[in-house]
Design a protein around this motif. Sequence first.
Motif, PDB file in Angstrom:
ATOM      1  N   ASP A 174       4.560  -5.430   6.589  1.00  0.00           N
ATOM      2  CA  ASP A 174       3.147  -5.186   6.312  1.00  0.00           C
ATOM      3  C   ASP A 174       2.521  -6.474   5.825  1.00  0.00           C
TER       4      ASP A 174
ATOM      5  N   GLU B  25      10.270  -0.346   3.067  1.00  0.00           N
ATOM      6  CA  GLU B  25       8.816  -0.257   3.057  1.00  0.00           C
ATOM      7  C   GLU B  25       8.153  -1.091   1.964  1.00  0.00           C
TER       8      GLU B  25
ATOM      9  N   THR C 176      -3.411   6.934  -2.322  1.00  0.00           N
ATOM     10  CA  THR C 176      -2.877   7.825  -1.281  1.00  0.00           C
ATOM     11  C   THR C 176      -1.633   7.269  -0.617  1.00  0.00           C
ATOM     12  N   ASP C 177      -1.647   5.974  -0.218  1.00  0.00           N
ATOM     13  CA  ASP C 177      -0.488   5.412   0.480  1.00  0.00           C
ATOM     14  C   ASP C 177       0.724   5.326  -0.438  1.00  0.00           C
TER      15      ASP C 177
ATOM     16  N   GLU D  13       2.158   8.817  -0.915  1.00  0.00           N
ATOM     17  CA  GLU D  13       2.915   9.234   0.263  1.00  0.00           C
ATOM     18  C   GLU D  13       4.287   8.555   0.304  1.00  0.00           C
ATOM     19  N   MET D  14       4.320   7.244  -0.042  1.00  0.00           N
ATOM     20  CA  MET D  14       5.597   6.528  -0.035  1.00  0.00           C
ATOM     21  C   MET D  14       6.549   7.084  -1.080  1.00  0.00           C
TER      22      MET D  14
END
Length: 464
Positions: free
Chosen positions: A242, A338, A444-445, A448-449
């Motif tokens: 990323d 991630e 939010t991200d 979720e992770m």
Amino acid sequence: MVSELLLPAGSPVKLKTAILYGADAVYAGTPDMSLRTQSQFSLDDIREGIDFVHAAGKKIYLTLNLYTHNKDVEKLPHFVDTLRRLKPDGVLIADPGVFLYLKEHAPELKRFVSTQANICSYQTVKFWQSLGADLCVLGREVSFAEMAEIRRQCPDIMLETFVHGAMCMSYSGRCLISNFLADRSANQGKCAHCCRWHYRLHVRLKDGTVRDLNITPENRGMFEFLVKEDFRPGELYEIIEDEHGAYIMNSKDLCLMPRLNSLLDIGMHSLKIEGRNKTEYYAAITARSYRQAIDDYRRDPKNWSPDRYMDELYTLQNRGYCLGFYDGHLTNLSQNYEYTRTLGDWLFAGSIVEWQGDDIIFEVRNYINGGEFIEFLVPGSLENVRLALNEFEDADSGEITPRVSAGQGKKIRIPAAAFGRSAEIVREKLPQYTVARKPAALQTDAREMLDRKKEEFAALCRQD
């Protein structure tokens, strides 16, 4: 046999926090002769810490576990003489030369062989036992089946294993990447954690030129990069890049809470938690979670479940949890490709540094807004006490503010009356060194992770 819960003591306050929240023993070190170069202990601090631990009826072990160069050998007489005067309950050693020196010059001190010695078999345990070791710390690479066999083959020596904390991607921490990339020796306590750095994907063209592989939001969903190792058919390891980079060597954190009952059943002497550089909040949460879990299993093994303790451990900032080498091999679920940062939806709010009359003096470690609740962790249980303040009184100046931030030892005064109970009851429930936390909503991200890492760990624990 009763298993010992062992916690790190990276500073005098962390030592006292660990003892308050249920540790049976702590381990600490000074910078020069241990792998704890970031230790916040002076010699006087260690002496005071030993007195504090012994007054509580607990144990303290000191570290002498670096691998020596010639310059270090010259310091040994002074350090060993200091150890003899301090009288710890054991000394952690990795270097055979240091072990021999301690055996010859301080035979009254118990000698514990560090995880850095790569003990992964019962034959190695027998070797160290023949030299006079009192305890062997097994390497993180040892599976549960191997551990049980070592326990059977070596019944007359104390054995220790890690149950929680960061995992090193190298063999028992014997890493040379840090030396190579940062000129900092992991084997002398100066690891630069290169395995958690950001790495970027590049491509080499046929003409020999190297180009950036530009991953953008527009093309990110068009392809994936997967690595497969020849002897693990069907296991594809995704390499994700990323805006921060890719994390190809970034292990999740070890958490053996779901397997704690098995470790207790085979009679491991000491269950060790890693994290000397973590906060007092980390010390409090891990100590009380594992303490409560161990005690509850002893009382009612048939109905024991790890779930309620896992809920507590997930309040810590973490990289996602894994079982390490417990099952004998790692899968792609043991790595975090991630992100390298830690995530959690609670933050360390601060701790009680002292009581002044009927007032708590609370050191602030994170910002707190008026009306926002903080949660005090009651020692000796999983009970919490919530408190919301609309304004904050500076403990020194008396200034009243609607918001308070951490920094430079910032302290606020909280009257016991704010809890709606008598000062005696509050003081009994929340003694000095009690820790508090505050909720922290994740974006939010990140949410979720974190949820995905919880699901991955649950799936890992369901595997046989």
